[in-house]
Enzyme design. Structure first.
Site, PDB file in Angstrom:
ATOM      1  CB  CYS A   6       5.416   2.295   7.828  1.00 46.02           C
ATOM      2  SG  CYS A   6       4.844   3.789   7.002  1.00 46.02           S
ATOM      3  CG  LEU A   7       7.228   1.733   1.773  1.00 49.58           C
ATOM      4  CD1 LEU A   7       6.544   2.168   0.481  1.00 49.58           C
ATOM      5  CD2 LEU A   7       8.470   0.919   1.478  1.00 49.58           C
TER       6      LEU A   7
ATOM      7  CD  GLN B 104       3.352   6.071   3.014  1.00 44.31           C
ATOM      8  OE1 GLN B 104       2.380   5.574   2.465  1.00 44.31           O
ATOM      9  NE2 GLN B 104       4.328   5.352   3.522  1.00 44.31           N
TER      10      GLN B 104
ATOM     11  CG  HIS C 142       0.367   6.746   5.943  1.00 42.84           C
ATOM     12  ND1 HIS C 142       1.482   7.220   6.589  1.00 42.84           N
ATOM     13  CD2 HIS C 142       0.643   5.445   5.642  1.00 42.84           C
ATOM     14  CE1 HIS C 142       2.396   6.255   6.673  1.00 42.84           C
ATOM     15  NE2 HIS C 142       1.907   5.161   6.105  1.00 42.84           N
TER      16      HIS C 142
ATOM     17  N   GLY D  71       0.832  -1.199   0.000  1.00 43.67           N
ATOM     18  CA  GLY D  71       0.000   0.000   0.000  1.00 43.67           C
ATOM     19  C   GLY D  71       0.862   1.243   0.000  1.00 43.67           C
TER      20      GLY D  71
ATOM     21  CG  HIS E 244      -0.276   1.042   7.288  1.00 39.50           C
ATOM     22  ND1 HIS E 244       0.688   0.565   8.153  1.00 39.50           N
ATOM     23  CD2 HIS E 244       0.369   1.916   6.459  1.00 39.50           C
ATOM     24  CE1 HIS E 244       1.847   1.145   7.878  1.00 39.50           C
ATOM     25  NE2 HIS E 244       1.691   1.960   6.845  1.00 39.50           N
ATOM     26  CD  GLU E 245      -1.021   2.531   2.859  1.00 39.99           C
ATOM     27  OE1 GLU E 245      -0.570   3.679   3.055  1.00 39.99           O
ATOM     28  OE2 GLU E 245      -0.298   1.522   2.865  1.00 39.99           O
TER      29      GLU E 245
HETATM   30  O1  GNR Z   1       4.537  -2.291   2.425  1.00 39.66           O
HETATM   31  C1  GNR Z   1       3.895  -2.206   3.461  1.00 39.66           C
HETATM   32  N1  GNR Z   1       3.635  -3.327   4.151  1.00 39.66           N
HETATM   33  C2  GNR Z   1       2.715  -3.374   5.195  1.00 39.66           C
HETATM   34  C3  GNR Z   1       2.700  -4.499   5.993  1.00 39.66           C
HETATM   35  C4  GNR Z   1       1.794  -4.605   7.022  1.00 39.66           C
HETATM   36  C5  GNR Z   1       0.884  -3.608   7.245  1.00 39.66           C
HETATM   37  C6  GNR Z   1       0.896  -2.463   6.458  1.00 39.66           C
HETATM   38  C7  GNR Z   1       1.792  -2.354   5.428  1.00 39.66           C
HETATM   39  S1  GNR Z   1       1.783  -0.931   4.415  1.00 39.66           S
HETATM   40  C8  GNR Z   1       3.462  -0.881   3.946  1.00 39.66           C
HETATM   41  C9  GNR Z   1       3.716   0.238   2.950  1.00 39.66           C
HETATM   42  C10 GNR Z   1       3.410   1.563   3.602  1.00 39.66           C
HETATM   43  O2  GNR Z   1       4.131   2.096   4.393  1.00 39.66           O
HETATM   44  N2  GNR Z   1       2.246   2.099   3.327  1.00 39.66           N
HETATM   45  O3  GNR Z   1       1.872   3.233   3.933  1.00 39.66           O
HETATM   46 NI    NI Z   2       2.934   3.305   5.798  1.00 42.34          NI
END
Ligand code: GNR
Ligand code: NI
Length: 173
Positions: A91-92, A51, A137, A46, A133-134
């Protein structure tokens, strides 16, 4: 198309609240294509607009094995959530940190597509986790904010150490 640079903790732009997309035009569609390309290039499941420094409510996810099923959610709203479980997240934008986070395991989300058409989608398991998660953000929230205080303390320490060590955040002395 282009791959975009990803902002990392503790960049203050990751803490901003995103505004809804108003114009569903070619500029938006080209930006969404870049988001998808950047997500795929990073091997992520995601990615959200903040980001890459864009504070609009846009997120993309792709839960397929072969990067063949990107999905776009613009101006997303959580309609319902069900169940609860802990899943390991990374998270990236918080490199070097991986922690187990408690989330709903099934969600119903309403959103718009790149043409401005509204739709609803039910997501389960890892797809539900990724969309939550997104969506965090888009509100300036990171997954480490969802840990208990002690676990958050250590995760924040790791994130700070990682940022100071090598990634040119300006924190290193
Ligand atoms: O690549 C991603 N892997 C992930 C693994 C578990 C829960 C959420 C994620 S999202 C993350 C990429 C990212 O930072 N998206 O905002
Ligand atoms: Ni993230």
């Amino acid at each position: 198309m282009a791959t975009l640079d990803i902002l990392t903790y503790p960049d203050p732009r990751l803490r901003e609240r995103c505004r809804p997309v108003g114009a569903f035009d070619d500029g938006l569609r080209s930006h969404v294509a870049d988001l998808i390309e950047t997500m795929h290039a990073s091997r992520a499941i995601g990615l959200s607009a903040p980001q890459v420094g864009d504070t609009r409510q846009i997120l993309v996810v792709d839960l397929s094995e072969d990067q063949s099923a990107p999905e776009v959610f613009i101006n997303p709203q959580l309609v319902t959530k069900l169940g609860f479980g802990f899943v390991q997240e990374s998270c990236l934008s918080v490199p070097g940190v991986e922690r187990s986070v408690g989330r709903a395991m099934s969600v119903r989300v309403s959103a718009r597509d790149v043409h401005g058409r509204s739709f609803e989608r039910e997501l389960e398991g890892m797809a539900a986790v990724a969309v939550q998660h997104e969506m965090d953000h888009l509100c300036g929230k990171l997954f480490i904010d969802r840990l208990s205080w002690l676990r958050r303390y250590f995760a924040t320490r790791s994130a700070n150490a990682h940022a100071a060590a090598d990634h040119g955040s300006g924190l290193s002395i």
